[in-house]
Motif scaffolding. Structure first.
Motif, PDB file in Angstrom:
ATOM      1  N   MET A 251      18.129  49.473  51.830  1.00 48.50           N
ATOM      2  CA  MET A 251      17.498  50.344  50.999  1.00 48.50           C
ATOM      3  C   MET A 251      18.034  51.973  50.938  1.00 48.50           C
ATOM      4  N   PHE A 252      18.246  52.328  52.346  1.00 51.78           N
ATOM      5  CA  PHE A 252      18.822  53.593  52.501  1.00 51.78           C
ATOM      6  C   PHE A 252      20.320  53.804  51.881  1.00 51.78           C
ATOM      7  N   LEU A 253      21.345  52.729  52.057  1.00 47.06           N
ATOM      8  CA  LEU A 253      22.445  53.038  51.616  1.00 47.06           C
ATOM      9  C   LEU A 253      22.408  52.840  49.863  1.00 47.06           C
ATOM     10  N   ARG A 254      21.584  52.091  49.305  1.00 45.30           N
ATOM     11  CA  ARG A 254      21.671  52.088  47.957  1.00 45.30           C
ATOM     12  C   ARG A 254      20.931  53.341  47.635  1.00 45.30           C
ATOM     13  N   SER A 255      20.155  54.084  48.140  1.00 44.83           N
ATOM     14  CA  SER A 255      19.530  55.359  47.926  1.00 44.83           C
ATOM     15  C   SER A 255      20.659  56.440  47.899  1.00 44.83           C
ATOM     16  N   GLU A 256      21.847  56.242  48.625  1.00 47.29           N
ATOM     17  CA  GLU A 256      22.894  57.189  49.111  1.00 47.29           C
ATOM     18  C   GLU A 256      23.919  56.871  48.071  1.00 47.29           C
ATOM     19  N   GLY A 257      23.863  55.928  47.201  1.00 44.75           N
ATOM     20  CA  GLY A 257      24.869  55.472  46.093  1.00 44.75           C
ATOM     21  C   GLY A 257      25.850  54.471  46.309  1.00 44.75           C
ATOM     22  N   TYR A 258      25.534  53.882  47.522  1.00 45.38           N
ATOM     23  CA  TYR A 258      26.482  52.813  47.887  1.00 45.38           C
ATOM     24  C   TYR A 258      25.887  51.142  47.276  1.00 45.38           C
ATOM     25  N   GLU A 259      27.009  50.578  47.017  1.00 44.67           N
ATOM     26  CA  GLU A 259      26.615  48.938  46.776  1.00 44.67           C
ATOM     27  C   GLU A 259      26.514  48.268  47.786  1.00 44.67           C
ATOM     28  N   THR A 260      25.660  47.499  48.182  1.00 46.03           N
ATOM     29  CA  THR A 260      25.428  46.651  49.618  1.00 46.03           C
ATOM     30  C   THR A 260      25.087  45.163  49.287  1.00 46.03           C
ATOM     31  N   ARG A 261      25.412  44.729  50.287  1.00 47.45           N
ATOM     32  CA  ARG A 261      25.198  42.952  50.582  1.00 47.45           C
ATOM     33  C   ARG A 261      25.044  42.849  52.149  1.00 47.45           C
ATOM     34  N   VAL A 262      24.135  42.030  52.413  1.00 51.67           N
ATOM     35  CA  VAL A 262      23.328  41.693  53.656  1.00 51.67           C
ATOM     36  C   VAL A 262      23.698  40.375  54.149  1.00 51.67           C
ATOM     37  N   ALA A 263      24.430  40.391  55.474  1.00 55.51           N
ATOM     38  CA  ALA A 263      24.465  38.986  56.193  1.00 55.51           C
ATOM     39  C   ALA A 263      23.840  39.059  57.326  1.00 55.51           C
ATOM     40  N   THR A 264      23.156  37.670  57.766  1.00 54.78           N
ATOM     41  CA  THR A 264      22.466  37.849  59.012  1.00 54.78           C
ATOM     42  C   THR A 264      23.156  36.833  59.990  1.00 54.78           C
ATOM     43  N   SER A 265      24.294  36.385  59.948  1.00 55.40           N
ATOM     44  CA  SER A 265      24.816  35.707  61.100  1.00 55.40           C
ATOM     45  C   SER A 265      26.454  35.887  61.091  1.00 55.40           C
ATOM     46  N   GLY A 266      27.165  35.495  62.261  1.00 51.88           N
ATOM     47  CA  GLY A 266      28.513  35.694  62.006  1.00 51.88           C
ATOM     48  C   GLY A 266      29.216  35.131  60.818  1.00 51.88           C
ATOM     49  N   PRO A 267      29.060  33.543  60.815  1.00 52.28           N
ATOM     50  CA  PRO A 267      29.709  32.804  59.736  1.00 52.28           C
ATOM     51  C   PRO A 267      29.497  33.381  58.502  1.00 52.28           C
ATOM     52  N   GLN A 268      28.139  33.747  58.141  1.00 50.81           N
ATOM     53  CA  GLN A 268      27.895  34.374  56.945  1.00 50.81           C
ATOM     54  C   GLN A 268      28.702  35.693  56.524  1.00 50.81           C
ATOM     55  N   ALA A 269      28.669  36.327  57.479  1.00 54.95           N
ATOM     56  CA  ALA A 269      29.432  37.761  57.601  1.00 54.95           C
ATOM     57  C   ALA A 269      30.985  37.532  57.170  1.00 54.95           C
ATOM     58  N   LEU A 270      31.570  36.504  57.844  1.00 49.73           N
ATOM     59  CA  LEU A 270      32.887  36.263  57.347  1.00 49.73           C
ATOM     60  C   LEU A 270      33.188  35.740  56.038  1.00 49.73           C
ATOM     61  N   ASP A 271      32.239  34.843  55.668  1.00 50.23           N
ATOM     62  CA  ASP A 271      32.131  34.404  54.119  1.00 50.23           C
ATOM     63  C   ASP A 271      31.963  35.489  53.099  1.00 50.23           C
ATOM     64  N   PHE A 272      31.138  36.433  53.326  1.00 50.78           N
ATOM     65  CA  PHE A 272      30.829  37.271  52.363  1.00 50.78           C
ATOM     66  C   PHE A 272      31.973  38.236  52.674  1.00 50.78           C
ATOM     67  N   PHE A 273      32.596  38.609  53.662  1.00 52.26           N
ATOM     68  CA  PHE A 273      33.775  39.470  53.660  1.00 52.26           C
ATOM     69  C   PHE A 273      34.725  39.024  52.778  1.00 52.26           C
ATOM     70  N   ASP A 274      35.222  37.892  52.647  1.00 52.30           N
ATOM     71  CA  ASP A 274      36.225  37.452  51.923  1.00 52.30           C
ATOM     72  C   ASP A 274      35.854  37.421  50.395  1.00 52.30           C
ATOM     73  N   GLU A 275      34.431  37.237  50.102  1.00 55.66           N
ATOM     74  CA  GLU A 275      34.061  36.950  48.865  1.00 55.66           C
ATOM     75  C   GLU A 275      33.714  38.514  48.235  1.00 55.66           C
ATOM     76  N   TYR A 276      33.226  39.306  49.138  1.00 55.96           N
ATOM     77  CA  TYR A 276      32.547  40.557  48.564  1.00 55.96           C
ATOM     78  C   TYR A 276      33.799  41.741  48.431  1.00 55.96           C
ATOM     79  N   GLN A 277      34.519  41.528  49.728  1.00 53.98           N
ATOM     80  CA  GLN A 277      35.654  42.618  49.676  1.00 53.98           C
ATOM     81  C   GLN A 277      35.326  43.632  49.750  1.00 53.98           C
ATOM     82  N   PRO A 278      34.216  44.178  50.755  1.00 56.97           N
ATOM     83  CA  PRO A 278      33.675  45.506  50.956  1.00 56.97           C
ATOM     84  C   PRO A 278      34.654  46.655  51.255  1.00 56.97           C
TER      85      PRO A 278
END
Length: 228
Positions: A20-47
């Motif tokens: 919520m805070f980062l979106r209010s600051e103008g960023y686009e966000t995605r949330v991961a809740t585990s290590g494997p999910q973080a690695l999958d999201f990183f490759d897919e989302y290219q943050p």
């Protein structure tokens, strides 16, 4: 397109607050809740930046950080509730650019994010040489004997800052201001650990550094600098 931030935290309430805070600051966000999910999201989302908790299920934050660093220089800020300084050092050694302790101040976190996303330094020179290492400022590439040396953006900026001011000795506090963008007192361990990481990549002998030299009791300076 707004900058993309990957939030990695196993606590859903913290992830929601950050989202919520980062979106209010103008960023686009995605949330991961585990290590494997973080690695999958990183490759897919290219943050453009990763906010990474150290305590994660499946794969811990240190391992996630190390895995990202194997193929990407994307800025990483650790979020940690750990109080042991060695945990923070391990995270920095794994490749994190910075860290923020929990509970965090939103304004400080925002400032750290902006500092990590800062623009590269500019200079009138197109390239510099420190010893036998060439810094191509236009291509943002460091090489030795024509062979590229893989540096993160922060490591590149740290080397560039020193090389762009030959014979000048930078205190750790001055490097925090120049490279990390801090305008206030911060942890100088950031500088020490990143100098060690930089040396491991650019020095022929880390025990006898000639590219990034220590001035005992003061700070660091570049070795002999020439126009390239």
């Amino acid at each position: 397109m707004p900058p993309r931030i990957l939030i990695v935290d196993d606590d859903p309430s913290i992830g929601e607050v950050l989202d919520m805070f980062l979106r209010s600051e103008g960023y686009e966000t995605r949330v991961a809740t585990s290590g494997p999910q973080a690695l999958d999201f990183f490759d897919e989302y290219q943050p453009n930046l990763v906010l990474l908790d150290l305590n994660l299920p499946g794969v811990d934050g240190i391992s996630v950080c190390r895995s990202i660093r194997e193929h990407s220089g994307t800025p990483i800020i650790m979020l940690t509730a750990r109080t042991d300084p060695q945990d923070i050092i391990h995270g920095l050694e794994a490749g994190a650019d910075d860290y923020v302790e929990k509970p965090f101040n939103e304004q400080i976190l925002s400032a750290r994010i902006k500092a990590c996303m800062r623009r590269p330094l500019t200079t009138s020179a197109s390239s510099l040489r420190v010893g036998d290492v060439v810094i191509d400022l236009r291509a943002h590439v460091v090489s030795r004997d024509g062979i590229p040396i893989s540096l993160t953006p922060l490591e590149f900026e740290l080397l560039h800052t020193l090389a762009a001011h030959p014979n000048e000795v930078f205190s750790r506090e001055a490097l925090l201001e120049q490279v990390w963008g801090y305008q206030y007192k911060a942890d100088t361990r950031l500088v020490n650990v990143h100098v060690q990481r930089l040396r491991s990549k650019v020095e022929r002998d880390v025990d006898d550094p000639t590219i990034v030299q220590t001035v005992r009791g003061v700070g660091y300076r570049a070795g002999e600098v020439f126009p390239a």
